[in-house]
Design a protein around this motif. Sequence first.
Motif, short mmCIF file in Angstrom:
data_model
loop_
_atom_site.label_atom_id
_atom_site.label_comp_id
_atom_site.label_asym_id
_atom_site.label_seq_id
_atom_site.Cartn_x
_atom_site.Cartn_y
_atom_site.Cartn_z
N SER A 173 -5.44 3.16 -2.21
CA SER A 173 -4.56 2.95 -1.36
C SER A 173 -4.90 2.87 -0.04
O SER A 173 -4.46 1.73 0.31
CB SER A 173 -2.88 3.82 -1.77
OG SER A 173 -3.28 5.15 -0.42
N HIS A 174 -5.66 2.92 0.55
CA HIS A 174 -5.38 3.00 2.08
C HIS A 174 -6.89 2.96 2.26
O HIS A 174 -7.45 3.03 3.90
CB HIS A 174 -4.61 3.59 2.76
CG HIS A 174 -3.09 3.72 3.06
ND1 HIS A 174 -1.94 4.07 2.04
CD2 HIS A 174 -2.15 3.22 4.02
CE1 HIS A 174 -1.27 3.70 1.89
NE2 HIS A 174 -1.19 3.24 3.41
N SER A 175 -8.22 2.50 1.45
CA SER A 175 -9.25 2.25 2.29
C SER A 175 -9.53 0.96 2.62
O SER A 175 -8.45 -0.20 1.96
CB SER A 175 -10.39 2.52 1.31
OG SER A 175 -10.61 1.56 0.49
N LEU A 179 -1.85 -2.84 10.38
CA LEU A 179 -0.85 -2.31 11.29
C LEU A 179 -0.75 -0.64 11.72
O LEU A 179 -1.22 0.34 12.06
CB LEU A 179 0.50 -2.32 11.21
CG LEU A 179 0.91 -3.87 11.43
CD1 LEU A 179 2.19 -4.16 11.55
CD2 LEU A 179 0.89 -4.24 13.22
N ASP A 180 -1.28 0.41 10.27
CA ASP A 180 -1.28 1.48 9.75
C ASP A 180 -2.23 1.25 10.86
O ASP A 180 -2.71 3.33 11.16
CB ASP A 180 -2.50 2.02 8.42
CG ASP A 180 -0.12 1.66 7.72
OD1 ASP A 180 0.20 1.62 8.84
OD2 ASP A 180 -0.92 2.35 6.33
N LEU A 181 -4.06 0.85 11.09
CA LEU A 181 -5.52 1.56 12.77
C LEU A 181 -4.60 2.07 13.43
O LEU A 181 -4.88 2.77 13.80
CB LEU A 181 -6.23 0.24 11.70
CG LEU A 181 -7.22 0.46 12.61
CD1 LEU A 181 -8.11 1.59 11.77
CD2 LEU A 181 -8.08 -0.95 13.10
N SER A 237 -2.20 -7.19 6.43
CA SER A 237 -1.49 -6.45 7.69
C SER A 237 -1.24 -4.97 7.36
O SER A 237 -0.66 -4.54 8.33
CB SER A 237 -0.54 -7.99 7.66
OG SER A 237 0.79 -7.03 7.21
N HIS A 238 -0.52 -4.49 6.31
CA HIS A 238 -0.40 -2.91 6.31
C HIS A 238 -1.68 -2.38 6.99
O HIS A 238 -1.19 -1.41 8.26
CB HIS A 238 0.15 -2.93 4.88
CG HIS A 238 0.72 -1.70 5.13
ND1 HIS A 238 1.88 -0.73 4.16
CD2 HIS A 238 0.09 0.07 4.59
CE1 HIS A 238 2.13 -0.33 4.52
NE2 HIS A 238 0.66 0.97 4.92
N TRP A 239 -2.69 -2.52 6.57
CA TRP A 239 -3.31 -1.48 6.41
C TRP A 239 -3.77 -1.71 7.93
O TRP A 239 -4.63 -0.76 9.51
CB TRP A 239 -4.94 -1.90 5.79
CG TRP A 239 -6.16 -1.24 6.28
CD1 TRP A 239 -6.06 0.58 5.15
CD2 TRP A 239 -7.03 -1.28 7.11
NE1 TRP A 239 -7.72 1.28 5.81
CE2 TRP A 239 -7.89 0.15 6.69
CE3 TRP A 239 -7.48 -1.67 8.29
CZ2 TRP A 239 -9.11 0.31 7.33
CZ3 TRP A 239 -8.58 -1.54 9.14
CH2 TRP A 239 -9.35 -0.13 8.60
N LEU A 297 0.48 -1.19 -0.19
CA LEU A 297 -0.50 0.14 0.04
C LEU A 297 0.80 1.20 -0.17
O LEU A 297 0.78 1.94 -0.88
CB LEU A 297 -0.95 0.46 1.46
CG LEU A 297 -1.52 -1.03 1.49
CD1 LEU A 297 -2.84 -0.81 2.46
CD2 LEU A 297 -2.69 -2.01 -0.05
N ASP A 298 2.07 0.89 0.38
CA ASP A 298 3.23 2.74 1.13
C ASP A 298 3.76 2.79 -0.46
O ASP A 298 3.85 3.12 -0.84
CB ASP A 298 4.07 2.62 2.22
CG ASP A 298 3.04 2.87 3.37
OD1 ASP A 298 1.84 3.25 2.83
OD2 ASP A 298 3.48 3.08 3.81
N LEU A 299 3.89 1.85 -1.01
CA LEU A 299 4.47 1.51 -2.73
C LEU A 299 3.87 2.03 -3.53
O LEU A 299 4.46 2.71 -4.50
CB LEU A 299 5.11 0.43 -2.81
CG LEU A 299 6.23 -1.15 -1.95
CD1 LEU A 299 6.43 -1.84 -2.66
CD2 LEU A 299 7.56 -0.32 -2.39
ZN LIG Z 1 0.49 3.17 4.84
#
Ligand SMILES: [Zn+2]
Length: 216
Positions: free
Chosen positions: A66-68, A106-108, A102-104, A31-33
């Motif tokens: 990217s981040h929803s 951990l970002d949460l 897992s990215h979402w 998501l961050d890439l």
């Molecule tokens: Zn992120």
Amino acid sequence: MFIGHFGVAFAAKRLAPRTSLATLVMAAQFLDLLWPILLLLGLEHVRVVPGITKVQPFDFYDYPFSHSLTMAVRWSLAVGLLYYLVRRYVRGAWVAGGLVLSHWVLDLLVHRPDLPLWPGGPKYGLGLWNSWPASISVEVILFGAGIWLYLSSTRARDRVGVYAVWSLIAVLSLGWLVAVSGPEPTDTHQLALGTLGLWIVVPWAWWADAHRENSR
Ligand SMILES: [Zn+2]
């Protein structure tokens, strides 16, 4: 979250020993890439608001693709499926897909309530970035535990297998220190270009992993 995502990628090597660390890193940071590319294309937006959280000054007010959560689920399925089609390794496909999601999660944990459930939907975030000690401990624990799991489930085949992995760890740690304590970027174009630099980690992880073998 920054190095915590890499910690989860390192740890995942134990779950999918035949998957390259490059794939694991790419999935955990997918998501961050994607995000800096969408910023540069003008499809997503961010602004600098000094003091918006204690740890970092960005207001992620528009990043639905990217981040929803619903998009993260789709990216996760796409990455898992693509990995399966290319490698035919079911375990690796589940792990790669799971890492994207897992990215979402951990970002949460660290973001302010700026993560939408779906594009335009309600936004959530538990806001750990409002506490320095909590943010630093979570990142360090995840990163440290991940490295330990990776190093104990693989061993270097040659000297490169040692240098490449430790230089990767050093660069990630340094990048994180600069991100949290360095001067605040004022211009978001510069932020997007800087984040695009994350891509260098993918071939680096491939290089390190190719010089290591599973120890069990
Ligand atoms: Zn992120």
